[in-house]
Scaffold this motif. Structure first.
Motif, mmCIF file in Angstrom:
data_model
loop_
_atom_site.group_PDB
_atom_site.id
_atom_site.type_symbol
_atom_site.label_atom_id
_atom_site.label_comp_id
_atom_site.label_asym_id
_atom_site.label_seq_id
_atom_site.Cartn_x
_atom_site.Cartn_y
_atom_site.Cartn_z
ATOM 1 N N LYS A 132 4.231 1.721 -6.306
ATOM 2 C CA LYS A 132 3.147 1.374 -5.388
ATOM 3 C C LYS A 132 3.285 2.165 -4.090
ATOM 4 C CE LYS A 132 2.800 -3.441 -6.918
ATOM 5 N NZ LYS A 132 2.932 -4.847 -6.496
ATOM 6 N N LEU A 133 2.148 2.418 -3.461
ATOM 7 C CA LEU A 133 2.110 3.059 -2.157
ATOM 8 C C LEU A 133 1.521 2.068 -1.172
ATOM 9 C CD1 LEU A 133 2.354 5.566 -0.300
ATOM 10 C CD2 LEU A 133 0.037 6.160 -0.999
ATOM 11 N N PHE A 134 2.208 1.866 -0.052
ATOM 12 C CA PHE A 134 1.728 0.969 0.995
ATOM 13 C C PHE A 134 1.521 1.755 2.275
ATOM 14 C CE2 PHE A 134 3.732 -1.983 -1.893
ATOM 15 C CZ PHE A 134 2.936 -3.113 -1.827
ATOM 16 N N ASN A 135 0.334 1.600 2.884
ATOM 17 C CA ASN A 135 0.047 2.155 4.196
ATOM 18 C C ASN A 135 0.403 1.081 5.212
ATOM 19 O OD1 ASN A 135 -2.581 3.186 2.366
ATOM 20 N ND2 ASN A 135 -1.374 4.742 3.370
ATOM 21 N N CYS A 136 1.250 1.421 6.185
ATOM 22 C CA CYS A 136 1.766 0.421 7.117
ATOM 23 C C CYS A 136 1.407 0.759 8.555
ATOM 24 C CB CYS A 136 3.290 0.333 7.010
ATOM 25 S SG CYS A 136 3.886 0.104 5.331
ATOM 26 N N VAL A 137 1.111 -0.282 9.303
ATOM 27 C CA VAL A 137 0.872 -0.170 10.743
ATOM 28 C C VAL A 137 1.909 -1.036 11.433
ATOM 29 C CG1 VAL A 137 -0.737 -0.610 12.631
ATOM 30 C CG2 VAL A 137 -1.596 0.215 10.437
ATOM 31 N N ILE A 138 2.633 -0.441 12.359
ATOM 32 C CA ILE A 138 3.666 -1.180 13.085
ATOM 33 C C ILE A 138 2.999 -1.993 14.186
ATOM 34 C CG2 ILE A 138 5.701 -0.966 14.556
ATOM 35 C CD1 ILE A 138 6.498 1.428 12.837
ATOM 36 N N ASN A 139 3.262 -3.302 14.166
ATOM 37 C CA ASN A 139 2.706 -4.203 15.169
ATOM 38 C C ASN A 139 3.650 -4.375 16.347
ATOM 39 O OD1 ASN A 139 0.549 -4.717 13.327
ATOM 40 N ND2 ASN A 139 1.850 -6.180 12.276
ATOM 41 N N LEU B 80 11.315 -5.589 14.356
ATOM 42 C CA LEU B 80 10.348 -4.694 13.733
ATOM 43 C C LEU B 80 9.383 -5.544 12.918
ATOM 44 C CD1 LEU B 80 9.204 -1.957 12.801
ATOM 45 C CD2 LEU B 80 11.021 -1.873 11.089
ATOM 46 N N GLU B 81 8.110 -5.441 13.245
ATOM 47 C CA GLU B 81 7.069 -6.158 12.522
ATOM 48 C C GLU B 81 5.993 -5.158 12.144
ATOM 49 O OE1 GLU B 81 5.695 -9.319 15.057
ATOM 50 O OE2 GLU B 81 7.655 -10.303 15.050
ATOM 51 N N PHE B 82 5.624 -5.151 10.858
ATOM 52 C CA PHE B 82 4.558 -4.256 10.431
ATOM 53 C C PHE B 82 3.770 -4.875 9.291
ATOM 54 C CE2 PHE B 82 8.302 -2.898 8.032
ATOM 55 C CZ PHE B 82 7.820 -2.719 6.740
ATOM 56 N N THR B 83 2.534 -4.400 9.147
ATOM 57 C CA THR B 83 1.635 -4.852 8.094
ATOM 58 C C THR B 83 1.492 -3.724 7.088
ATOM 59 O OG1 THR B 83 0.448 -6.230 9.673
ATOM 60 C CG2 THR B 83 -0.671 -5.748 7.600
ATOM 61 N N ALA B 84 1.792 -4.027 5.819
ATOM 62 C CA ALA B 84 1.734 -3.044 4.736
ATOM 63 C C ALA B 84 0.589 -3.404 3.797
ATOM 64 C CB ALA B 84 3.055 -3.032 3.977
ATOM 65 N N THR B 85 -0.326 -2.460 3.600
ATOM 66 C CA THR B 85 -1.480 -2.677 2.732
ATOM 67 C C THR B 85 -1.379 -1.723 1.545
ATOM 68 O OG1 THR B 85 -2.801 -3.239 4.665
ATOM 69 C CG2 THR B 85 -3.999 -2.757 2.645
ATOM 70 N N SER B 86 -1.522 -2.281 0.328
ATOM 71 C CA SER B 86 -1.415 -1.444 -0.868
ATOM 72 C C SER B 86 -2.543 -0.428 -0.907
ATOM 73 C CB SER B 86 -1.430 -2.311 -2.129
ATOM 74 O OG SER B 86 -2.658 -2.991 -2.241
ATOM 75 N N ASN B 87 -2.254 0.701 -1.513
ATOM 76 C CA ASN B 87 -3.217 1.790 -1.596
ATOM 77 C C ASN B 87 -3.453 2.100 -3.074
ATOM 78 O OD1 ASN B 87 -4.663 4.160 -1.465
ATOM 79 N ND2 ASN B 87 -3.342 5.120 0.040
ATOM 80 N N GLY B 88 -4.674 1.898 -3.555
ATOM 81 C CA GLY B 88 -5.019 2.240 -4.930
ATOM 82 C C GLY B 88 -4.506 1.260 -5.963
ATOM 83 N N VAL B 89 -4.217 0.026 -5.561
ATOM 84 C CA VAL B 89 -3.719 -0.985 -6.492
ATOM 85 C C VAL B 89 -4.732 -2.112 -6.564
ATOM 86 C CG1 VAL B 89 -1.879 -2.654 -6.912
ATOM 87 C CG2 VAL B 89 -1.324 -0.439 -5.916
ATOM 88 N N THR B 90 -4.996 -2.566 -7.784
ATOM 89 C CA THR B 90 -5.886 -3.706 -7.966
ATOM 90 C C THR B 90 -5.093 -4.797 -8.652
ATOM 91 O OG1 THR B 90 -7.758 -2.214 -8.202
ATOM 92 C CG2 THR B 90 -8.067 -4.457 -8.979
ATOM 93 N N PRO B 91 -5.058 -5.991 -8.121
ATOM 94 C CA PRO B 91 -5.724 -6.468 -6.913
ATOM 95 C C PRO B 91 -5.002 -5.963 -5.652
ATOM 96 C CG PRO B 91 -4.418 -8.233 -7.864
ATOM 97 C CD PRO B 91 -4.317 -7.050 -8.797
ATOM 98 N N ALA B 92 -5.752 -5.873 -4.574
ATOM 99 C CA ALA B 92 -5.195 -5.401 -3.299
ATOM 100 C C ALA B 92 -4.125 -6.368 -2.811
ATOM 101 C CB ALA B 92 -6.304 -5.280 -2.261
ATOM 102 N N GLU B 93 -3.125 -5.816 -2.157
ATOM 103 C CA GLU B 93 -1.990 -6.611 -1.679
ATOM 104 C C GLU B 93 -1.661 -6.230 -0.240
ATOM 105 O OE1 GLU B 93 2.749 -7.078 -2.815
ATOM 106 O OE2 GLU B 93 1.395 -6.104 -4.233
#
Length: 138
Positions: free
Chosen positions: A103-110, A117-130
């Motif tokens: 899986k590939l996750f695009n992350c934004v550091i909050n 360290l706190e960040f949000t990781a959103t899956s890229n190209g995966v169904t269902p989205a995570e």
């Protein structure tokens, strides 16, 4: 004698210039990669998968996420039942991509401090989205 003193002063100035120029960057001016490298303890991970209720995992002793400072930008994590090796890529001042378990996750550091360290990781190209929100401490 004047030539020798001048030569010594020039050599000392060159040494001072080299050591100042090779100083390791730390603190607020350090690159993002330098700031995140190391072993982080997992405090909490909030996971949301499209179509299911959100889940929260509270970290226990031994749970970690480690960003290695090697030339391959490897990362390892171990929390709950998940254990994986992967890679990370740093983009700009607050973005990283994580690649693990296919899986590939695009992350934004909050939040990023010396011990948090706190960040949000959103899956890229995966169904269902995570989406996973990581809350890490040192």
């Amino acid at each position: 004698m004047k030539k020798q003193i001048t030569l010594v002063v020039m050599v000392l100035m060159m040494i001072a210039g080299i050591t100042t120029g090779c100083k390791k960057e730390t603190g607020a001016d350090a690159p993002l990669k330098t700031k995140i490298v190391g072993r982080w303890q997992v405090a909490k991970v909030e996971t949301t998968v499209t179509g299911t209720p959100p889940t929260t995992y509270t970290g226990v002793a031994g749970d970690f996420l480690e960003f290695r400072g090697d030339e391959n930008d490897q990362m390892e994590f171990n929390y709950g039942k998940e254990r994986a090796l992967g890679n990370y890529v740093v983009f700009g001042l607050e973005n990283i991509n994580l690649s693990f378990s296919g899986k590939l996750f695009n992350c934004v550091i909050n939040t990023l401090t010396d011990n948090k360290l706190e960040f949000t990781a959103t899956s890229n190209g995966v169904t269902p989205a995570e989406t996973r929100k990581f809350f890490l401490t040192k």
